[in-house]
Write a protein that holds these residues in place. Structure first.
Motif, short mmCIF file in Angstrom:
data_model
loop_
_atom_site.label_atom_id
_atom_site.label_comp_id
_atom_site.label_asym_id
_atom_site.label_seq_id
_atom_site.Cartn_x
_atom_site.Cartn_y
_atom_site.Cartn_z
N PRO A 73 -36.69 2.50 24.70
CA PRO A 73 -36.14 3.77 24.17
C PRO A 73 -36.99 5.00 24.42
O PRO A 73 -36.46 6.05 24.81
CB PRO A 73 -35.99 3.47 22.68
CG PRO A 73 -35.73 2.00 22.62
CD PRO A 73 -36.59 1.41 23.70
N GLU A 74 -38.31 4.92 24.21
CA GLU A 74 -39.13 6.12 24.39
C GLU A 74 -39.16 6.57 25.84
O GLU A 74 -39.15 7.78 26.13
CB GLU A 74 -40.56 5.88 23.86
CG GLU A 74 -41.34 4.78 24.57
CD GLU A 74 -41.09 3.40 24.03
OE1 GLU A 74 -41.85 2.47 24.39
OE2 GLU A 74 -40.11 3.21 23.26
N ASP A 75 -39.16 5.63 26.80
CA ASP A 75 -39.12 5.99 28.21
C ASP A 75 -37.74 6.47 28.62
O ASP A 75 -37.59 7.35 29.48
CB ASP A 75 -39.52 4.79 29.08
CG ASP A 75 -40.98 4.40 28.89
OD1 ASP A 75 -41.77 5.26 28.43
OD2 ASP A 75 -41.34 3.25 29.20
N ARG A 77 -35.68 8.12 26.72
CA ARG A 77 -35.52 9.50 26.24
C ARG A 77 -36.16 10.48 27.21
O ARG A 77 -35.61 11.55 27.48
CB ARG A 77 -36.12 9.65 24.83
CG ARG A 77 -35.31 8.96 23.75
CD ARG A 77 -35.71 9.43 22.36
NE ARG A 77 -37.05 9.02 22.00
CZ ARG A 77 -37.37 7.88 21.42
NH1 ARG A 77 -36.42 7.00 21.14
NH2 ARG A 77 -38.62 7.60 21.11
N ASN A 80 -33.92 10.65 30.28
CA ASN A 80 -32.74 11.47 29.99
C ASN A 80 -33.07 12.96 29.98
O ASN A 80 -32.27 13.79 30.43
CB ASN A 80 -32.13 11.05 28.65
CG ASN A 80 -31.41 9.72 28.72
OD1 ASN A 80 -31.06 9.25 29.80
ND2 ASN A 80 -31.22 9.08 27.58
N TRP A 81 -34.25 13.29 29.46
CA TRP A 81 -34.69 14.69 29.47
C TRP A 81 -34.82 15.20 30.90
O TRP A 81 -34.35 16.31 31.23
CB TRP A 81 -36.04 14.80 28.74
CG TRP A 81 -36.71 16.13 28.92
CD1 TRP A 81 -36.49 17.27 28.20
CD2 TRP A 81 -37.72 16.46 29.90
NE1 TRP A 81 -37.28 18.29 28.68
CE2 TRP A 81 -38.05 17.81 29.71
CE3 TRP A 81 -38.38 15.74 30.89
CZ2 TRP A 81 -39.00 18.47 30.50
CZ3 TRP A 81 -39.32 16.39 31.68
CH2 TRP A 81 -39.63 17.72 31.48
N HIS A 84 -31.40 15.48 32.49
CA HIS A 84 -30.69 16.62 31.89
C HIS A 84 -31.09 17.90 32.61
O HIS A 84 -30.23 18.76 32.91
CB HIS A 84 -31.00 16.70 30.40
CG HIS A 84 -30.46 17.92 29.73
ND1 HIS A 84 -29.11 18.09 29.45
CD2 HIS A 84 -31.08 19.05 29.29
CE1 HIS A 84 -28.93 19.26 28.86
NE2 HIS A 84 -30.09 19.87 28.76
N VAL A 390 -40.29 13.73 23.18
CA VAL A 390 -38.83 13.58 23.05
C VAL A 390 -38.57 12.51 21.99
O VAL A 390 -38.24 11.37 22.31
CB VAL A 390 -38.18 13.19 24.40
CG1 VAL A 390 -36.67 13.35 24.32
CG2 VAL A 390 -38.75 14.02 25.54
N LEU A 392 -36.96 10.31 18.83
CA LEU A 392 -35.63 9.93 18.35
C LEU A 392 -35.28 10.83 17.18
O LEU A 392 -36.09 11.03 16.27
CB LEU A 392 -35.65 8.46 17.92
CG LEU A 392 -34.38 7.93 17.24
CD1 LEU A 392 -33.19 8.00 18.18
CD2 LEU A 392 -34.60 6.52 16.74
N GLU A 393 -34.11 11.40 17.20
CA GLU A 393 -33.68 12.27 16.10
C GLU A 393 -32.27 11.88 15.66
O GLU A 393 -31.35 11.86 16.47
CB GLU A 393 -33.71 13.74 16.53
CG GLU A 393 -35.13 14.26 16.77
CD GLU A 393 -35.15 15.73 17.16
OE1 GLU A 393 -34.07 16.26 17.50
OE2 GLU A 393 -36.23 16.33 17.14
#
Length: 479
Positions: A73-75, A77, A80-81, A84, A390, A392-393
């Motif tokens: 997940p952390e990678d 994100r 995805n940044w 984006h 980045v 998790l929110e």
């Protein structure tokens, strides 16, 4: 249900993965123990189930294949940044997104100029006896799709893609055997305004992520420079692309090896020395003195540098005749993005490829584009300490205070999700201490508690986690 010989994947209690095969129960009975709680079998003997024997289970390597990556997940994100930003810049410049299959026909990449890419293909014969390959780059797929669409797509075409590419090559920092690549391509514009626009888009991307002209630059040249030099020595056209690929190895192999390889493609000693002298030039003025101003190479390069002033990125670019790019299909302007400290390999690269479509049986259309990998830019951001946080929110975490209210909590979560809000629903009966820890880990903005007395009145408790403020809100008013 599958037959008894079908393969299964069994998860060991300690999270070690085993691959084993389902076998008839009778084959296991002699491995049962009589030292644990007893159950009579068909023969009247007592048995109990023990771990599968070693010959039935094989531990697998839990690491991904060499040169590839997992994205926890952390990678993910961070990826995805990055993607984006690729997409937003492409759309700012009016480009449309496309994609192609990761698996392509092998012949799409088999050219006759001796490119490294030919030896780096992940290729095989499929079950239909067709030669296929995992794509090592995106441009040939673009060319195939443009030919397929024909005149149904009006020119100019401005497309971008973000896709995974595969090359079996020696791994170094920023180079893996799979990577994701951002491509932007312009089909149908013959002037260097196309290349100027592409470089502007990359500069815009760099600025968005905090990279400056002090960190990164672009080396710019033209394949036509080499053409004009080699034409003086009557070097055959068939040798030109091969010579470009050899020249692209400069700095990677000794100069004597470069000269030997150039001789093998029919270049004379005089032609080689003159060519290497031109390739050492770092000034457009010096090149003009050598070739004159009548040829296309100097004229197009001067036009590009003039356009760079108008676009506002002159400080990012410099002339370097040694840049030729390693793919045979380039025909004109070529460029590479580089790390000014010289610690990393090329960040991105591209140029003009006006004659690519005819190599696949189509009609040639003027075209230019670039490829920008995801690996080197991340290394550069690490070097400059620009990797963004980045986290998790999640907007809401919803928890029932009573096991009987789990359905009510699900109703609250659904209500908020239908309003477009992100909700983490606690799916088990957990103590509040656990819920608060989870809320902190996922950076939740609000904690919504579903208690018995509040729910009977059609209300829930809402706690703003940043301030500690807590109120009871009617379900109909929950936003």
């Amino acid at each position: 249900m599958a037959a008894a010989s079908s393969s299964l994947l069994i998860l060991h209690p300690r999270l070690t993965l085993f691959a084993t095969t389902l076998r008839p129960l009778s084959l296991f009975t002699h491995h049962f123990s009589s030292t644990t709680p007893h159950h009579p079998n068909a023969t009247g003997r007592s048995i109990s189930l023990s771990s599968p024997p070693s010959d039935y289970a094989q531990k697998i390597d839990v690491n991904p294949p060499k040169g590839t990556r997992d994205f926890p997940p952390e990678d993910m994100r961070l990826r995805n940044w990055l993607f984006h930003n690729f997409r937003e810049v492409s759309e700012l410049f009016g480009f449309e997104e496309v994609d192609y299959p990761v698996l392509e026909t092998e012949s799409l990449y088999i050219r006759k100029a001796g490119e490294e890419i030919r030896d780096q293909l992940y290729c095989f014969e499929d079950k239909g006896n067709r030669r296929v390959a995992l794509r090592p780059e995106l441009t040939p797929s673009l060319a195939r799709l443009v030919i397929q669409k024909g005149k149904s797509v009006p020119l100019p075409i401005k497309w971008f893609a973000i896709g995974q590419c595969w090359r079996y090559e020696r791994m170094t920092r920023g180079r893996r055997r799979e990577h994701y690549q951002w491509n932007m391509d312009i089909i149908g514009v013959p002037d260097v305004t196309g290349e100027a626009e592409l470089i502007s888009s990359i500069v815009t991307f760099f600025k968005r992520i905090g990279i400056t002209a002090k960190d990164v630059g672009f080396k710019i040249s033209s394949r036509k420079v080499l053409q004009e030099v080699l034409s003086l020595y009557s070097v055959p056209e068939a040798s030109f692309a091969k010579a470009c690929i050899i020249i692209d190895k400069m700095g990677k192999i000794p100069m004597e090896e470069i000269k030997k390889e150039l001789k093998l493609v029919d270049l004379s000693n005089e032609a080689i020395e003159d060519l290497l002298q031109v390739l050492s030039m770092k000034s457009l003025t010096e090149l003009e003195e050598k070739l004159g101003d009548a040829g296309e190479a100097v004229r197009e390069l001067k036009q590009l540098f003039s356009l760079a002033e108008k676009f506002g990125y002159s400080e990012w670019i410099q002339f370097d005749a040694s840049v030729v790019r390693g793919l045979a299909y380039y025909t004109g302007i070529v460029f590479e993005g580089f790390d000014r400290e010289g610690k990393l390999r090329a960040i991105c690269g591209g140029g003009r490829y006006d004659r690519l479509l005819s190599t696949f049986g189509g009609d040639d259309i003027p075209a230019c584009g670039f490829g920008f990998g995801d690996a080197v830019i991340i290394e550069l951001l690490k070097e400059r300490q620009l990797i963004p946080e980045v986290p998790l929110e999640v907007e809401n975490i919803v928890c029932s205070l009573d096991p009987d209210l789990q359905g009510a909590a699900a109703t609250v979560a659904t209500l908020l999700r239908e309003k477009g809000q992100c909700v983490d629903l606690v799916l088990e009966n957990k103590p509040l201490k656990w819920v608060f820890k989870r809320a902190a880990r996922i950076n939740a903005r609000r904690l919504i508690l579903v208690g018995k007395s509040e729910w009977e009145r059609g209300m829930v408790s809402v706690k703003i986690l940043s301030t500690g403020e807590q109120n009871q809100i009617n379900l109909d008013d929950l936003q």
